[in-house]
Write a protein that holds these residues in place. Structure first.
Motif, PDB file in Angstrom:
ATOM      1  N   LEU A   1       0.839  -1.202   0.000  1.00  0.00           N
ATOM      2  CA  LEU A   1       0.000   0.000   0.000  1.00  0.00           C
ATOM      3  C   LEU A   1       0.874   1.252   0.000  1.00  0.00           C
ATOM      4  O   LEU A   1       0.492   2.283  -0.546  1.00  0.00           O
TER       5      LEU A   1
ATOM      6  N   LEU B   1      -3.484   5.833  -4.453  1.00  0.00           N
ATOM      7  CA  LEU B   1      -4.448   6.040  -3.370  1.00  0.00           C
ATOM      8  C   LEU B   1      -5.062   7.435  -3.447  1.00  0.00           C
ATOM      9  O   LEU B   1      -6.264   7.613  -3.219  1.00  0.00           O
TER      10      LEU B   1
ATOM     11  N   ALA C   1      -5.488  -2.129   6.765  1.00  0.00           N
ATOM     12  CA  ALA C   1      -5.604  -1.703   5.369  1.00  0.00           C
ATOM     13  C   ALA C   1      -6.642  -0.603   5.230  1.00  0.00           C
ATOM     14  O   ALA C   1      -6.435   0.381   4.502  1.00  0.00           O
TER      15      ALA C   1
ATOM     16  N   LEU D   1      -5.758   3.187   3.939  1.00  0.00           N
ATOM     17  CA  LEU D   1      -6.446   3.780   2.793  1.00  0.00           C
ATOM     18  C   LEU D   1      -6.935   5.195   3.111  1.00  0.00           C
ATOM     19  O   LEU D   1      -6.852   6.092   2.266  1.00  0.00           O
TER      20      LEU D   1
END
Length: 382
Positions: free
Chosen positions: A175, A184, A230, A234
């Protein structure tokens, strides 16, 4: 210029790690999953380094990581050898911890945070290949660690511990790749928020349905940890503000963030020995772990002692980063390296949840438990 928002996140993660280890409050892991956030930030920095330098970034990252560990080892390894640690070739893992270095009975507790450096090393080694795959197939690469972890947790694939760690934290690292690539940030709210909500609900449901020995502590629940973290990543990275101008208006806060970033690894490595040492001592003098005032005193003492050690050996991080050594970072005279290298290698060279612990508690300080049966003494605290 540096991304002070990322610096702020890293600083909060370090503080959260220390407070968690002193108090043992499981709620802190849910409110701020610091370990995964730090792996995500490190992954973003690693992607930036790979973009800039290619595979040579691996050597540079190792150069920044290992010297602070060696300083710790110079002090603690001889002490452990004198108090029962068996001399064996595995002692060399204190120089390059690709596996858990051996420790004696007290060292296993005081030095339990070394697990983070072990995982960080493996993630750094895997990054050139992972980054190549990510640039060609972002979504499948990003999903792979989470799918691996699901297969492990539901019993489809009885994987060794190292693969479980990849499933748990390498997803956060990837990520970070997505953050570096701007993926993102470009996600529209109508997609990002529902995805984050689904991940949070799924992770929360798994945590509630599979409580660990400390209740709803993320560190006892790999799959719940990965999904919940996660969702958190985000939001905090996908909707990162353009800046944190208010930080520069507070000289004290701005300096604190700078110091915590420049000394993240030192704070991380040294805080746990003080947590373990102080726990029985403060109970003796009556500062009960059930007393908020006693807990506050413990937290302040740990930060004060870590601060003294940081003054003594924190400059090693400057040398490793090829900056001009400073007693207290962030003064009027800044190194040229800090001026020209925006945010990139000033991150936690590994540091976090940052660690959070896995194991029973002594008082309220987290005392990690061995993760793998049969190991001599496995180091593992988060």
């Amino acid at each position: 210029m540096r991304n002070r928002y990322l610096d702020l996140l890293r600083s909060l993660a370090i503080v959260r790690v220390v407070v968690y280890h002193v108090t043992g409050w499981a709620t802190l892991t849910l409110v701020f999953p610091a370990m995964s956030v730090m792996f995500a930030l490190a992954g973003s920095l690693m992607a930036a380094s790979l973009t800039r330098s290619g595979p040579a970034a691996v050597g540079r990252r190792l150069r920044r990581l290992l010297p602070s560990l060696w300083v710790l080892a110079v002090i603690f390894v001889p002490a452990m050898l004198f108090t029962g640690l068996t001399v064996s070739p595995r002692v060399l893992l204190w120089l390059f911890p690709v596996a858990d270095p051996p420790a004696n009975h007290w060292g296993a507790l005081a030095l339990s945070v070394i697990w983070y450096l072990r995982d960080y090393l493996w993630f750094v080694f895997a990054s050139p290949v992972a980054f190549w795959l990510f640039r060609r197939a972002p979504l499948p690469t990003l999903l792979a660690p989470y799918l691996l972890l699901v297969a492990i947790e539901v019993g489809i694939y009885p994987a060794p511990p190292v693969l479980r760690e990849f499933g748990l934290y390498f997803g956060a690292w990837l990520l970070g790749f997505a953050h570096h690539a701007g993926m993102l940030r470009r996600l529209p709210g109508r997609l990002l928020y529902p995805v984050a909500l689904v991940l949070a609900i799924g992770g929360g449901a798994w945590i509630v349905g599979h409580p660990g020995p400390r209740g709803y502590d993320l560190n006892d629940n790999p799959l719940g940890n990965a999904l919940w973290s996660a969702a958190f990543i985000l939001i905090v990275l996908g909707r990162a503000p353009a800046g944190v101008a208010w930080l520069s208006r507070s000289r004290l806060a701005d300096r604190a963030v700078t110091v915590l970033n420049r000394r993240a690894l030192t704070v991380y490595l040294w805080h746990m020995p003080f947590v373990v040492a102080l726990t029985p001592l403060v109970d003796v003098v009556g500062w009960s772990h059930q007393d908020p005032v006693g807990l506050a005193i413990r937290v302040l003492l740990v930060f004060a002692l870590v601060g003294l050690v940081t003054l003594a050996v924190g400059w090693v991080e400057d040398v490793a980063a090829r900056r001009r050594p400073e007693l207290i970072p962030g003064g009027p005279a800044q190194s040229a390296d800090a001026a020209v290298r925006p945010g990139a290698d000033a991150a936690v060279r590994p540091c976090a949840d940052a660690a959070d612990g896995a194991g029973p508690a002594v008082g309220r300080a987290v005392v990690p438990a061995p993760r793998t049966a049969g190991a001599s003494v496995e180091i593992n605290a988060r």
